[in-house]
Design a protein around this motif. Structure first.
Motif, PDB file in Angstrom:
ATOM      1  N   GLU A 163       8.751  46.689  56.692  1.00 13.12           N
ATOM      2  CA  GLU A 163       7.672  46.591  57.674  1.00 13.12           C
ATOM      3  C   GLU A 163       7.035  45.216  57.597  1.00 13.12           C
ATOM      4  O   GLU A 163       6.993  44.598  56.534  1.00 13.12           O
ATOM      5  CB  GLU A 163       6.596  47.644  57.399  1.00 13.12           C
ATOM      6  CG  GLU A 163       7.058  49.058  57.594  1.00 13.12           C
ATOM      7  CD  GLU A 163       5.949  50.068  57.348  1.00 13.12           C
ATOM      8  OE1 GLU A 163       4.780  49.673  57.203  1.00 13.12           O
ATOM      9  OE2 GLU A 163       6.270  51.264  57.293  1.00 13.12           O
ATOM     10  N   THR A 164       6.521  44.791  58.724  1.00 11.95           N
ATOM     11  CA  THR A 164       5.803  43.523  58.799  1.00 11.95           C
ATOM     12  C   THR A 164       4.681  43.644  59.826  1.00 11.95           C
ATOM     13  O   THR A 164       4.794  44.414  60.775  1.00 11.95           O
ATOM     14  CB  THR A 164       6.740  42.359  59.168  1.00 11.95           C
ATOM     15  OG1 THR A 164       6.013  41.136  59.137  1.00 11.95           O
ATOM     16  CG2 THR A 164       7.352  42.534  60.538  1.00 11.95           C
ATOM     17  N   ILE A 213       7.536  37.282  62.329  1.00 13.37           N
ATOM     18  CA  ILE A 213       8.225  37.496  61.058  1.00 13.37           C
ATOM     19  C   ILE A 213       9.451  38.379  61.283  1.00 13.37           C
ATOM     20  O   ILE A 213      10.525  38.128  60.719  1.00 13.37           O
ATOM     21  CB  ILE A 213       7.284  38.146  60.016  1.00 13.37           C
ATOM     22  CG1 ILE A 213       6.097  37.235  59.719  1.00 13.37           C
ATOM     23  CG2 ILE A 213       8.026  38.512  58.749  1.00 13.37           C
ATOM     24  CD1 ILE A 213       6.443  35.935  59.049  1.00 13.37           C
ATOM     25  N   ALA A 214       9.324  39.407  62.125  1.00 16.99           N
ATOM     26  CA  ALA A 214      10.456  40.285  62.428  1.00 16.99           C
ATOM     27  C   ALA A 214      11.594  39.504  63.088  1.00 16.99           C
ATOM     28  O   ALA A 214      12.768  39.713  62.777  1.00 16.99           O
ATOM     29  CB  ALA A 214      10.008  41.437  63.318  1.00 16.99           C
ATOM     30  N   THR A 215      11.253  38.574  63.964  1.00 17.06           N
ATOM     31  CA  THR A 215      12.266  37.744  64.614  1.00 17.06           C
ATOM     32  C   THR A 215      12.949  36.836  63.606  1.00 17.06           C
ATOM     33  O   THR A 215      14.174  36.691  63.616  1.00 17.06           O
ATOM     34  CB  THR A 215      11.623  36.896  65.732  1.00 17.06           C
ATOM     35  OG1 THR A 215      10.963  37.770  66.652  1.00 17.06           O
ATOM     36  CG2 THR A 215      12.653  36.073  66.464  1.00 17.06           C
ATOM     37  N   ALA A 216      12.179  36.219  62.721  1.00 13.45           N
ATOM     38  CA  ALA A 216      12.759  35.376  61.675  1.00 13.45           C
ATOM     39  C   ALA A 216      13.661  36.200  60.762  1.00 13.45           C
ATOM     40  O   ALA A 216      14.720  35.733  60.327  1.00 13.45           O
ATOM     41  CB  ALA A 216      11.656  34.701  60.866  1.00 13.45           C
ATOM     42  N   HIS A 263      18.321  36.509  59.630  1.00 12.15           N
ATOM     43  CA  HIS A 263      18.889  36.598  58.288  1.00 12.15           C
ATOM     44  C   HIS A 263      19.320  38.011  57.919  1.00 12.15           C
ATOM     45  O   HIS A 263      19.706  38.261  56.775  1.00 12.15           O
ATOM     46  CB  HIS A 263      17.856  36.120  57.261  1.00 12.15           C
ATOM     47  CG  HIS A 263      17.447  34.698  57.436  1.00 12.15           C
ATOM     48  ND1 HIS A 263      18.224  33.649  57.013  1.00 12.15           N
ATOM     49  CD2 HIS A 263      16.340  34.149  57.997  1.00 12.15           C
ATOM     50  CE1 HIS A 263      17.612  32.517  57.291  1.00 12.15           C
ATOM     51  NE2 HIS A 263      16.465  32.790  57.895  1.00 12.15           N
ATOM     52  N   GLN A 264      19.282  38.942  58.854  1.00 12.12           N
ATOM     53  CA  GLN A 264      19.502  40.354  58.551  1.00 12.12           C
ATOM     54  C   GLN A 264      20.869  40.623  57.925  1.00 12.12           C
ATOM     55  O   GLN A 264      20.972  41.340  56.925  1.00 12.12           O
ATOM     56  CB  GLN A 264      19.326  41.206  59.809  1.00 12.12           C
ATOM     57  CG  GLN A 264      19.393  42.689  59.536  1.00 12.12           C
ATOM     58  CD  GLN A 264      19.017  43.512  60.752  1.00 12.12           C
ATOM     59  OE1 GLN A 264      18.773  42.982  61.830  1.00 12.12           O
ATOM     60  NE2 GLN A 264      18.960  44.819  60.571  1.00 12.12           N
ATOM     61  N   SER A 265      21.934  40.055  58.481  1.00 11.37           N
ATOM     62  CA  SER A 265      23.274  40.318  57.929  1.00 11.37           C
ATOM     63  C   SER A 265      23.421  39.727  56.528  1.00 11.37           C
ATOM     64  O   SER A 265      24.027  40.343  55.646  1.00 11.37           O
ATOM     65  CB  SER A 265      24.356  39.777  58.860  1.00 11.37           C
ATOM     66  OG  SER A 265      24.230  38.370  58.987  1.00 11.37           O
ATOM     67  N   GLU A 284      16.476  48.087  58.503  1.00  6.73           N
ATOM     68  CA  GLU A 284      15.653  48.176  59.712  1.00  6.73           C
ATOM     69  C   GLU A 284      14.288  47.551  59.472  1.00  6.73           C
ATOM     70  O   GLU A 284      13.663  47.777  58.445  1.00  6.73           O
ATOM     71  CB  GLU A 284      15.471  49.637  60.118  1.00  6.73           C
ATOM     72  CG  GLU A 284      16.703  50.258  60.692  1.00  6.73           C
ATOM     73  CD  GLU A 284      16.434  51.617  61.306  1.00  6.73           C
ATOM     74  OE1 GLU A 284      15.253  51.960  61.545  1.00  6.73           O
ATOM     75  OE2 GLU A 284      17.416  52.338  61.538  1.00  6.73           O
ATOM     76  N   MET A 285      13.828  46.800  60.450  1.00  2.00           N
ATOM     77  CA  MET A 285      12.527  46.141  60.378  1.00  2.00           C
ATOM     78  C   MET A 285      11.618  46.740  61.440  1.00  2.00           C
ATOM     79  O   MET A 285      12.025  46.871  62.598  1.00  2.00           O
ATOM     80  CB  MET A 285      12.676  44.639  60.614  1.00  2.00           C
ATOM     81  CG  MET A 285      11.382  43.886  60.735  1.00  2.00           C
ATOM     82  SD  MET A 285      10.388  43.871  59.249  1.00  2.00           S
ATOM     83  CE  MET A 285      11.271  42.707  58.273  1.00  2.00           C
ATOM     84  N   LYS A 286      10.418  47.105  61.038  1.00  2.00           N
ATOM     85  CA  LYS A 286       9.420  47.621  61.980  1.00  2.00           C
ATOM     86  C   LYS A 286       8.206  46.708  61.968  1.00  2.00           C
ATOM     87  O   LYS A 286       7.795  46.230  60.917  1.00  2.00           O
ATOM     88  CB  LYS A 286       8.948  49.018  61.573  1.00  2.00           C
ATOM     89  CG  LYS A 286       9.966  50.097  61.638  1.00  2.00           C
ATOM     90  CD  LYS A 286       9.332  51.409  61.232  1.00  2.00           C
ATOM     91  CE  LYS A 286      10.361  52.486  61.001  1.00  2.00           C
ATOM     92  NZ  LYS A 286       9.755  53.720  60.526  1.00  2.00           N
ATOM     93  N   VAL A 287       7.649  46.477  63.146  1.00  2.00           N
ATOM     94  CA  VAL A 287       6.350  45.818  63.241  1.00  2.00           C
ATOM     95  C   VAL A 287       5.341  46.948  63.267  1.00  2.00           C
ATOM     96  O   VAL A 287       5.376  47.801  64.144  1.00  2.00           O
ATOM     97  CB  VAL A 287       6.245  44.945  64.500  1.00  2.00           C
ATOM     98  CG1 VAL A 287       4.869  44.312  64.593  1.00  2.00           C
ATOM     99  CG2 VAL A 287       7.333  43.879  64.495  1.00  2.00           C
TER     100      VAL A 287
END
Length: 160
Positions: free
Chosen positions: A62-63, A68-71, A75-77, A95-98
């Motif tokens: 979470e962010t 920050i989620a876009t950045a 780098h996710q992979s 998984e990233m959540k805002v």
């Protein structure tokens, strides 16, 4: 007289303590993931990411910030491959959540940091005002020996 039991013996006997062991392992994994994020993303981005859960082979982060989620997405992979290699090979995805909850947590962290910074500044620049110093000296003159010595020691630390 019985000898004390080891911590591992205490933690392995009942269901409640096995939950404690699971929480301990999960916490150490979360810390390892946070350290991994710092090494890959850098401290500025990673300090704004909270590891919220690891469930069904999915790592949830979470962010408070969409930026920050876009950045992170860039780098996710790379992060997924490092998590698989160093922490859990069974990880399927990240998984990233805002989240507003993340905002609340980050605000609490920044508030705690700013309070400690203010406390540090206050203690470093603390001084005893002249009128208070005069009052302490007056009290010390009419006090018993032990209190007088303590007050004089206090006054010797006074910045002029």
């Amino acid at each position: 007289m019985k000898s004390p039991k080891s911590l591992s013996d205490l933690m392995s006997h009942d269901k409640a303590s096995s939950n404690l062991v699971n929480y301990q392992q999960q916490t150490s994994n979360f810390r390892a993931i946070q350290t991994l994020l710092v090494s890959i993303l850098g401290d500025n981005i990673a300090q704004n990411i909270i590891v919220s859960n690891f469930k069904n082979s999915i790592l949830y982060l979470e962010t408070p910030s969409a930026t920050i989620a876009t950045a992170f997405k860039m780098h996710q992979s790379n992060i997924l491959s490092h998590v698989r290699r160093e922490i859990n090979p069974g990880t399927v995805t990240v998984e990233m959540k805002v989240s507003p909850r993340s905002t609340l947590l980050s605000n609490l962290k920044s508030t705690a940091k700013s309070k400690s910074a203010v406390e540090t500044k206050v203690t470093k620049s603390s001084f005893i005002p002249d009128d208070a110093a005069n009052s302490i000296l007056t009290i010390s003159k009419s006090s018993d020996e032990k209190l007088r010595q303590s007050l004089e020691r206090l006054m010797s630390h006074r910045k002029k």
